[in-house]
Design a protein around this motif. Structure first.
Motif, PDB file in Angstrom:
ATOM      1  N   ALA A 135       0.123   4.295  -4.365  1.00  0.00           N
ATOM      2  CA  ALA A 135      -0.531   4.284  -5.667  1.00  0.00           C
ATOM      3  C   ALA A 135      -0.912   5.684  -6.130  1.00  0.00           C
ATOM      4  CB  ALA A 135      -1.769   3.395  -5.620  1.00  0.00           C
ATOM      5  N   ASP A 136      -1.184   6.593  -5.181  1.00  0.00           N
ATOM      6  CA  ASP A 136      -1.637   7.923  -5.563  1.00  0.00           C
ATOM      7  C   ASP A 136      -0.554   8.994  -5.588  1.00  0.00           C
ATOM      8  OD1 ASP A 136      -1.588   7.615  -2.766  1.00  0.00           O
ATOM      9  OD2 ASP A 136      -2.941   9.288  -2.482  1.00  0.00           O
ATOM     10  N   ALA A 137       0.635   8.709  -5.055  1.00  0.00           N
ATOM     11  CA  ALA A 137       1.684   9.734  -5.046  1.00  0.00           C
ATOM     12  C   ALA A 137       3.055   9.120  -4.824  1.00  0.00           C
ATOM     13  CB  ALA A 137       1.407  10.764  -3.955  1.00  0.00           C
ATOM     14  N   VAL A 138       4.047   9.731  -5.448  1.00  0.00           N
ATOM     15  CA  VAL A 138       5.442   9.367  -5.216  1.00  0.00           C
ATOM     16  C   VAL A 138       6.179  10.653  -4.872  1.00  0.00           C
ATOM     17  CG1 VAL A 138       7.567   8.431  -6.207  1.00  0.00           C
ATOM     18  CG2 VAL A 138       5.357   7.415  -6.812  1.00  0.00           C
ATOM     19  N   LEU A 139       6.712  10.693  -3.647  1.00  0.00           N
ATOM     20  CA  LEU A 139       7.452  11.863  -3.167  1.00  0.00           C
ATOM     21  C   LEU A 139       8.912  11.474  -2.997  1.00  0.00           C
ATOM     22  CD1 LEU A 139       4.986  12.829  -0.305  1.00  0.00           C
ATOM     23  CD2 LEU A 139       5.097  13.846  -2.586  1.00  0.00           C
ATOM     24  N   THR A 140       9.804  12.296  -3.491  1.00  0.00           N
ATOM     25  CA  THR A 140      11.235  12.043  -3.333  1.00  0.00           C
ATOM     26  C   THR A 140      11.903  13.317  -2.836  1.00  0.00           C
ATOM     27  OG1 THR A 140      11.222  10.383  -5.087  1.00  0.00           O
ATOM     28  CG2 THR A 140      13.351  11.321  -4.505  1.00  0.00           C
ATOM     29  N   LEU A 141      12.647  13.182  -1.748  1.00  0.00           N
ATOM     30  CA  LEU A 141      13.373  14.306  -1.175  1.00  0.00           C
ATOM     31  C   LEU A 141      14.813  13.906  -0.889  1.00  0.00           C
ATOM     32  CD1 LEU A 141      10.826  15.656   1.483  1.00  0.00           C
ATOM     33  CD2 LEU A 141      11.303  16.594  -0.781  1.00  0.00           C
ATOM     34  N   ALA A 142      15.699  14.861  -0.972  1.00  0.00           N
ATOM     35  CA  ALA A 142      17.098  14.633  -0.606  1.00  0.00           C
ATOM     36  C   ALA A 142      17.271  14.944   0.875  1.00  0.00           C
ATOM     37  CB  ALA A 142      18.014  15.525  -1.433  1.00  0.00           C
ATOM     38  N   PRO A 143      17.985  14.106   1.592  1.00  0.00           N
ATOM     39  CA  PRO A 143      18.223  14.404   3.004  1.00  0.00           C
ATOM     40  C   PRO A 143      19.259  15.517   3.149  1.00  0.00           C
ATOM     41  CG  PRO A 143      19.372  12.403   2.387  1.00  0.00           C
ATOM     42  CD  PRO A 143      18.569  12.830   1.194  1.00  0.00           C
ATOM     43  N   PRO A 144      19.229  16.211   4.293  1.00  0.00           N
ATOM     44  CA  PRO A 144      20.278  17.206   4.536  1.00  0.00           C
ATOM     45  C   PRO A 144      21.642  16.521   4.549  1.00  0.00           C
ATOM     46  CG  PRO A 144      18.516  17.400   6.154  1.00  0.00           C
ATOM     47  CD  PRO A 144      18.272  16.140   5.379  1.00  0.00           C
ATOM     48  N   GLN A 145      22.629  17.166   3.991  1.00  0.00           N
ATOM     49  CA  GLN A 145      23.980  16.600   3.974  1.00  0.00           C
ATOM     50  C   GLN A 145      24.685  16.969   5.274  1.00  0.00           C
ATOM     51  OE1 GLN A 145      25.060  14.535   1.295  1.00  0.00           O
ATOM     52  NE2 GLN A 145      22.849  14.695   1.116  1.00  0.00           N
ATOM     53  N   VAL A 146      25.137  15.965   6.003  1.00  0.00           N
ATOM     54  CA  VAL A 146      25.811  16.182   7.281  1.00  0.00           C
ATOM     55  C   VAL A 146      27.034  15.282   7.372  1.00  0.00           C
ATOM     56  CG1 VAL A 146      23.690  16.845   8.497  1.00  0.00           C
ATOM     57  CG2 VAL A 146      24.407  14.447   8.474  1.00  0.00           C
ATOM     58  N   ARG A 175      21.576   9.415   0.158  1.00  0.00           N
ATOM     59  CA  ARG A 175      20.915   9.548  -1.149  1.00  0.00           C
ATOM     60  C   ARG A 175      19.440   9.895  -0.957  1.00  0.00           C
ATOM     61  NH1 ARG A 175      24.370   5.299  -1.316  1.00  0.00           N
ATOM     62  NH2 ARG A 175      26.044   5.396  -2.834  1.00  0.00           N
ATOM     63  N   ASP A 176      18.759  10.210  -2.056  1.00  0.00           N
ATOM     64  CA  ASP A 176      17.342  10.566  -2.017  1.00  0.00           C
ATOM     65  C   ASP A 176      16.511   9.514  -1.295  1.00  0.00           C
ATOM     66  OD1 ASP A 176      17.976  12.798  -3.454  1.00  0.00           O
ATOM     67  OD2 ASP A 176      16.982  12.168  -5.299  1.00  0.00           O
ATOM     68  N   THR A 177      15.442   9.976  -0.671  1.00  0.00           N
ATOM     69  CA  THR A 177      14.484   9.127   0.037  1.00  0.00           C
ATOM     70  C   THR A 177      13.144   9.242  -0.670  1.00  0.00           C
ATOM     71  OG1 THR A 177      15.622   9.386   2.132  1.00  0.00           O
ATOM     72  CG2 THR A 177      13.300   8.799   2.245  1.00  0.00           C
ATOM     73  N   THR A 178      12.448   8.129  -0.817  1.00  0.00           N
ATOM     74  CA  THR A 178      11.168   8.125  -1.525  1.00  0.00           C
ATOM     75  C   THR A 178      10.068   7.548  -0.655  1.00  0.00           C
ATOM     76  OG1 THR A 178      12.233   7.954  -3.685  1.00  0.00           O
ATOM     77  CG2 THR A 178       9.943   7.239  -3.561  1.00  0.00           C
ATOM     78  N   ASP A 179       8.917   8.206  -0.693  1.00  0.00           N
ATOM     79  CA  ASP A 179       7.681   7.757  -0.052  1.00  0.00           C
ATOM     80  C   ASP A 179       6.704   7.539  -1.201  1.00  0.00           C
ATOM     81  OD1 ASP A 179       5.166   7.546   1.135  1.00  0.00           O
ATOM     82  OD2 ASP A 179       5.466   9.242   2.485  1.00  0.00           O
ATOM     83  N   ALA A 180       6.333   6.300  -1.455  1.00  0.00           N
ATOM     84  CA  ALA A 180       5.501   5.999  -2.618  1.00  0.00           C
ATOM     85  C   ALA A 180       4.241   5.238  -2.236  1.00  0.00           C
ATOM     86  CB  ALA A 180       6.304   5.170  -3.626  1.00  0.00           C
ATOM     87  N   GLN A 200       0.822  -1.209   0.000  1.00  0.00           N
ATOM     88  CA  GLN A 200       0.000   0.000   0.000  1.00  0.00           C
ATOM     89  C   GLN A 200       0.855   1.256   0.000  1.00  0.00           C
ATOM     90  OE1 GLN A 200      -3.492  -0.104  -0.231  1.00  0.00           O
ATOM     91  NE2 GLN A 200      -2.859  -2.180  -0.738  1.00  0.00           N
ATOM     92  N   ARG A 201       2.010   1.144   0.659  1.00  0.00           N
ATOM     93  CA  ARG A 201       2.897   2.290   0.764  1.00  0.00           C
ATOM     94  C   ARG A 201       4.309   1.800   1.028  1.00  0.00           C
ATOM     95  NH1 ARG A 201       1.791   7.217   4.794  1.00  0.00           N
ATOM     96  NH2 ARG A 201       3.424   8.618   4.088  1.00  0.00           N
ATOM     97  N   VAL A 202       5.278   2.525   0.483  1.00  0.00           N
ATOM     98  CA  VAL A 202       6.674   2.125   0.615  1.00  0.00           C
ATOM     99  C   VAL A 202       7.514   3.359   0.930  1.00  0.00           C
ATOM    100  CG1 VAL A 202       8.642   1.086  -0.570  1.00  0.00           C
ATOM    101  CG2 VAL A 202       6.339   0.297  -1.088  1.00  0.00           C
ATOM    102  N   LEU A 203       8.392   3.242   1.920  1.00  0.00           N
ATOM    103  CA  LEU A 203       9.389   4.273   2.203  1.00  0.00           C
ATOM    104  C   LEU A 203      10.745   3.647   1.958  1.00  0.00           C
ATOM    105  CD1 LEU A 203       7.110   5.157   4.761  1.00  0.00           C
ATOM    106  CD2 LEU A 203       8.680   7.032   4.347  1.00  0.00           C
ATOM    107  N   VAL A 204      11.552   4.292   1.103  1.00  0.00           N
ATOM    108  CA  VAL A 204      12.865   3.764   0.761  1.00  0.00           C
ATOM    109  C   VAL A 204      13.916   4.810   1.096  1.00  0.00           C
ATOM    110  CG1 VAL A 204      14.337   2.869  -1.079  1.00  0.00           C
ATOM    111  CG2 VAL A 204      11.878   2.381  -1.104  1.00  0.00           C
ATOM    112  N   THR A 205      14.867   4.422   1.938  1.00  0.00           N
ATOM    113  CA  THR A 205      15.983   5.302   2.281  1.00  0.00           C
ATOM    114  C   THR A 205      17.270   4.627   1.840  1.00  0.00           C
ATOM    115  OG1 THR A 205      16.307   4.342   4.481  1.00  0.00           O
ATOM    116  CG2 THR A 205      14.751   6.163   4.316  1.00  0.00           C
TER     117      THR A 205
END
Length: 81
Positions: free
Chosen positions: A23-34, A16-21, A7-12
């Motif tokens: 069926a209705d949306a795929v969001l991808t964000l880059a984490p802060p670099q530390v 590198r970029d992180t994705t929250d996917a 139903q939903r997947v979070l990939v870290t």
């Protein structure tokens, strides 16, 4: 994973970029670099922050950004959340 009925997947993947996917949306964000001072527990910190943010009613993209900031602070040696 979604094609296999998740139903939903979070990939870290560390810094590198992180994705929250779903069926209705795929969001991808880059984490802060530390500078990484610790990594053990980073995934748990990320997931706990993400779940807590959504439970408090935060929008999906905001919850993902919050979780990334929280995990980055943890990895950088900041206070545990």
């Amino acid at each position: 994973m979604l094609a296999r009925d998740a139903q939903r997947v979070l990939v870290t993947d560390g810094a590198r970029d992180t994705t929250d996917a779903s069926a209705d949306a795929v969001l991808t964000l880059a984490p802060p670099q530390v500078q990484a001072l610790r990594v053990t527990g980073a995934g748990d910190t990320f997931m706990a922050a993400h779940m807590a943010a959504e439970t408090r009613g935060m929008a999906r993209q905001d919850a993902l950004a919050h979780a990334l900031r929280t995990a980055a602070a943890y990895v950088a040696g900041g206070p545990e959340h």
